[in-house]
Scaffold this motif. Structure first.
Motif, short mmCIF file in Angstrom:
data_model
loop_
_atom_site.label_atom_id
_atom_site.label_comp_id
_atom_site.label_asym_id
_atom_site.label_seq_id
_atom_site.Cartn_x
_atom_site.Cartn_y
_atom_site.Cartn_z
N CYS A 160 -9.40 -8.08 3.83
CA CYS A 160 -8.59 -9.21 3.33
C CYS A 160 -9.47 -10.45 3.17
O CYS A 160 -8.97 -11.53 2.88
CB CYS A 160 -7.39 -9.44 4.23
SG CYS A 160 -7.81 -9.51 5.98
N TRP A 208 -7.33 1.26 -2.77
CA TRP A 208 -7.77 0.00 -3.40
C TRP A 208 -8.51 0.30 -4.71
O TRP A 208 -8.25 -0.31 -5.75
CB TRP A 208 -8.68 -0.74 -2.42
CG TRP A 208 -9.00 -2.18 -2.73
CD1 TRP A 208 -8.43 -3.27 -2.13
CD2 TRP A 208 -9.97 -2.69 -3.65
NE1 TRP A 208 -8.99 -4.42 -2.64
CE2 TRP A 208 -9.93 -4.10 -3.57
CE3 TRP A 208 -10.87 -2.11 -4.54
CZ2 TRP A 208 -10.75 -4.93 -4.33
CZ3 TRP A 208 -11.68 -2.94 -5.31
CH2 TRP A 208 -11.62 -4.33 -5.21
N SER A 259 -1.72 -6.99 -2.72
CA SER A 259 -1.29 -5.96 -1.77
C SER A 259 -0.86 -6.63 -0.48
O SER A 259 -1.46 -7.62 -0.05
CB SER A 259 -2.46 -5.01 -1.53
OG SER A 259 -2.18 -4.15 -0.45
N PRO A 304 0.82 -1.22 0.00
CA PRO A 304 0.00 0.00 0.00
C PRO A 304 0.85 1.27 0.00
O PRO A 304 0.48 2.26 -0.63
CB PRO A 304 -0.80 -0.10 1.29
CG PRO A 304 -0.90 -1.56 1.57
CD PRO A 304 0.38 -2.16 1.06
N TRP A 313 -3.36 -10.63 4.11
CA TRP A 313 -2.92 -10.39 5.48
C TRP A 313 -2.04 -11.55 5.94
O TRP A 313 -2.46 -12.71 5.91
CB TRP A 313 -4.08 -10.22 6.46
CG TRP A 313 -3.55 -10.03 7.85
CD1 TRP A 313 -3.13 -8.86 8.40
CD2 TRP A 313 -3.28 -11.06 8.81
NE1 TRP A 313 -2.62 -9.10 9.65
CE2 TRP A 313 -2.69 -10.43 9.93
CE3 TRP A 313 -3.46 -12.44 8.84
CZ2 TRP A 313 -2.30 -11.13 11.07
CZ3 TRP A 313 -3.06 -13.15 9.97
CH2 TRP A 313 -2.49 -12.49 11.07
N ILE A 373 -4.83 -1.83 3.24
CA ILE A 373 -4.94 -0.93 2.09
C ILE A 373 -6.23 -0.13 2.24
O ILE A 373 -7.30 -0.68 2.43
CB ILE A 373 -4.84 -1.68 0.74
CG1 ILE A 373 -4.99 -0.71 -0.43
CG2 ILE A 373 -5.81 -2.85 0.63
CD1 ILE A 373 -4.54 -1.27 -1.77
N ASP A 388 -5.82 -8.82 -1.34
CA ASP A 388 -5.29 -8.09 -0.18
C ASP A 388 -4.90 -9.16 0.82
O ASP A 388 -5.75 -9.80 1.43
CB ASP A 388 -6.37 -7.16 0.36
CG ASP A 388 -5.94 -6.45 1.64
OD1 ASP A 388 -4.79 -6.63 2.08
OD2 ASP A 388 -6.78 -5.72 2.20
#
Ligand code: ATP
Ligand code: MG
Length: 656
Positions: free
Chosen positions: A442, A400, A390, A363, A418, A395, A416
């Motif tokens: 996420c 996004w 990401s 990000p 995590w 983010i 996304d």
């Protein structure tokens, strides 16, 4: 603990597009759920099957999970394998001439390396290490620029069972020294210099300085890759050139067969919340994690051109540059430079030139590239992209949306992801052919990952309320211990006062929405307490970033007699940093903006502007330093991982 209040509501949903679903590895919610159900039904059986499918074993395992001494879990413990064999040898018959690496140097020069060539170079280097009498179980520090040689060095260590500890080449002699001593390293692998953004930075000189300090007697060899060819002081008997070490060495090297639990590497966390922790990973469990996540999250296809922009100095570079893509037999781009040199179009140009299909970045890079050129990606042909990713921080939904619309041209799912240094691979991330996306979430845990949000007593919190993010069951790729510090390992990740020490405590707060989606709210250490309400940092920051003027934002709490804490926001605008009257005006409008977006409770009491925020060298905001600044105190904490110390002075000044 009272739970954490969630305030920001993000209603946009992006279901997988039919073109993507058609080709996806996991192509429906049912397929994803079936895997989750399988894991639930027979947890060891689920992982055992995957480990047999993905890993080439020298000696098959009979024990899947040994949980007799929690939290020191062992996976596949009687199996034997070699990680480098799994990344290189396995491709030699099927695809020796496939490109493993497309390397783009800082100055734009491109070189390519096939799987056969990479194998040969790794073997030669491994033979060189052996000639220095370096053996299985020894530790080596790698302090190299982001070049093919860094990957070769790591793979060569893995080939002979040496435990590597990569130190990001931006770190100072002091940090390097600490890591050398902590590892008890027998050798350091470095280069004369590194070049980034057109500038030269000495590396060998930094190694010399680190080795001149106390406690480094264990280091017998310094291997120096001559990158720019500059003159460096040479210590005869200790220093040896990369070329010298590898010339006339055999291009084959029998892999050392090691136990599944043999440590593959140790690596320090980013140091966002405190002094970095030396995370120790296993071999087999780690490899399995990165392979299944390549498959599930990156939807890996043999035709992909994969590009993860992370440096190998971070876990992301370990898992999704050095190990994951190679184990899968992927072609990947490796980039030495920075996103802004020679201009802010560099990333987009690389995607265009090398026809990148899968692009994975942080990000912080996205936000800074928005700031430098909202429309820049439009000047390049990005039609090769099919998937974006990401990692590193939450983010913000507006970032996004930009990533999705402008970079991905509303065509590419965004994963996304995590995860943490400690988890080794993705934990909570969308399976892109199955899961509808929500900007800033996420989404769901990967199959077999029992993520949950709990309160102190260990009970799952109600939907919509925030709590501690935990993983309830041990998983193969998880941290085995903190290097030489099992007590700190237990205390940090399995503390008795939360859920009685049964779960892996991530250190982040999260909540789940009505559809069960996970939303990371920030670090537990950063939770604000305003008039009895506990608030995460992510939502307030995202509300600020959603303002058209704002590029980046960080919020922290400052003690207040009546309210407990008030919120101080540190802001980077897309335009130049404002001063005086203009700054007050913008600050007022931003405070009202937050009230309007989230509510009066989240209104920042104070706003400060700067040209940047204090960040770790891996690009994360260091809120703990901002907290100290907001209180008007002097910084006395560990700042060894701080990238830009000069910014602290600018942010000291309140404007209201
Ligand atoms: P330290 O543990 O030393 O404070 P760190 O936690 O920043 O440093 P890393 O292991 O590099 O070290 O980062 C992991 C953390 O990054 C996670 O705990 C989380 O806070 C954050 N993070 C990573 N990916 C995401 C993501 N996709 N969404 C939200 N947060 C993320
Ligand atoms: Mg951490």
């Amino acid at each position: 603990m009272s739970t954490i209040k969630s305030m920001l509501h993000e209603a946009r949903v992006f279901p997988p597009l039919p073109e993507f679903v058609e080709q996806a590895n996991l192509a429906s919610m049912e397929a994803y759920q079936a895997l989750c159900a399988e894991a639930k039904k027979d947890y060891p059986g689920f992982w055992s099957k995957l480990a047999q499918k993905h890993i080439l074993w020298h000696k098959p395992f009979t024990s899947v999970l040994n949980d007799s001494d929690p939290p020191f879990y062992k996976w596949f413990e009687d199996g034997e394998l070699n990680i480098s064999y799994n990344c290189l040898d396995r491709h030699l018959t099927s695809q020796p001439d496939k490109l493993a690496i497309i390397f783009e140097a800082d100055d734009g020069k491109v070189s390519r390396c096939t799987y056969r060539e990479l194998y040969q170079r790794v073997c030669q280097f491994a033979n060189g290490l052996k000639a220095l009498n370096i053996r299985k179980g020894d530790r080596i520090i790698i302090y190299l620029p982001m070049r093919i040689e860094a990957i070769i060095a790591m793979q060569a260590c893995a080939r002979i069972g040496v435990i590597h500890s990569v130190v990001f080449a931006g770190f100072s002699a002091k940090s390097l020294h600490e890591r050398i001593v902590d590892a008890g390293a027998v050798a350091v692998i470095t280069a004369d210099e590194q070049t980034r953004g057109g500038k030269h930075y000495p590396l060998k000189a930094t190694v010399d300085e680190a080795l001149s300090m106390n406690g480094t007697d264990s280091v017998k060899s310094v291997i120096v890759y001559q990158h720019t060819g500059m003159d460096t002081p040479w210590q005869a008997g200790r220093d040896i050139g990369w070329h010298e070490l590898t010339q006339n060495k055999q291009t084959d090297c029998e892999p050392e067969w090691i136990n599944a639990e043999h440590p593959l590497f140790t690596l320090y966390t980013s140091g966002s919340t405190g002094k970095p922790k030396g995370v120790q990973h296993s071999s087999a469990g780690y490899l399995l994690g990165v392979m299944v996540s390549m498959q599930w999250v990156f939807d890996y296809k043999p035709t992909d051109i994969f590009w993860c922009t992370a440096d190998v100095g971070w876990i992301t570079g370990h898992s999704y540059v050095t190990y994951g893509p190679l184990a899968m037999g992927a072609t990947q781009v490796v980039f030495e430079g920075v996103p802004t040199y020679p201009d802010a179009g560099r990333f987009w140009k690389i995607i265009q030139d090398h026809k990148v299909t899968t692009f994975y970045t942080a990000p912080t890079a996205i936000r800074s590239l928005i700031k430098l050129g909202v429309d820049l990606p439009g000047q390049y042909d990005l039609s090769s992209l099919r998937l974006l990713g990401s990692v590193g921080e939450p983010i913000n939904p507006e970032a996004w949306m930009w990533y999705y619309n402008v970079v991905g041209q509303s065509r590419c799912p965004i994963v996304d992801t995590w995860w943490q240094t400690e988890t080794g691979c993705h934990m909570i991330a969308p399976v892109p052919g199955a899961v509808p996306l929500k900007p800033g979430s996420c989404t769901f845990p990967l199959p077999g990952i029992s993520a949950a949000v709990i309160d102190e007593a260990g009970h799952e919190v109600e939907q919509g309320k925030g709590g501690f993010l935990v993983i309830k069951q041990p998983f193969p790729s998880q941290i085995r211990t903190l290097w030489r510090d099992p007590e700190r390992f237990k205390k940090t990740y399995f503390p008795q006062d939360i859920g009685e020490g049964h779960f892996y405590l991530a250190g982040d707060s999260a909540h789940r929405d009505n559809d069960g989606y996970f939303w990371i709210m920030g670090r537990i250490d950063d939770v604000l307490n305003v008039s009895g309400h506990r608030l995460g940092t992510m939502e307030i920051e995202s509300a600020l970033v959603a303002n058209p003027l704002v590029a980046e934002a960080a919020v922290v709490g400052k003690p207040h007699e009546i309210k407990g804490e008030v919120i101080v926001a540190f802001i980077v605008l897309k335009e130049k940093c404002p001063h005086g009257e203009q700054a007050s005006k913008i600050a007022n409008s931003l405070r009202e903006w937050v009230v309007h977006e989230i509510g009066p409770i989240a209104k920042p009491e104070e706003i400060r502007f700067g040209d940047n925020l204090p960040k770790t060298r891996s690009g994360k905001i260091m809120r703990r330093l901002l907290r100290t600044l907001a209180r008007g105190e002097e910084i006395t904490q560990d700042t060894s991982t701080l990238e830009n110390p000069a910014i602290l002075d600018q942010l000291k000044q309140p404007i209201l």
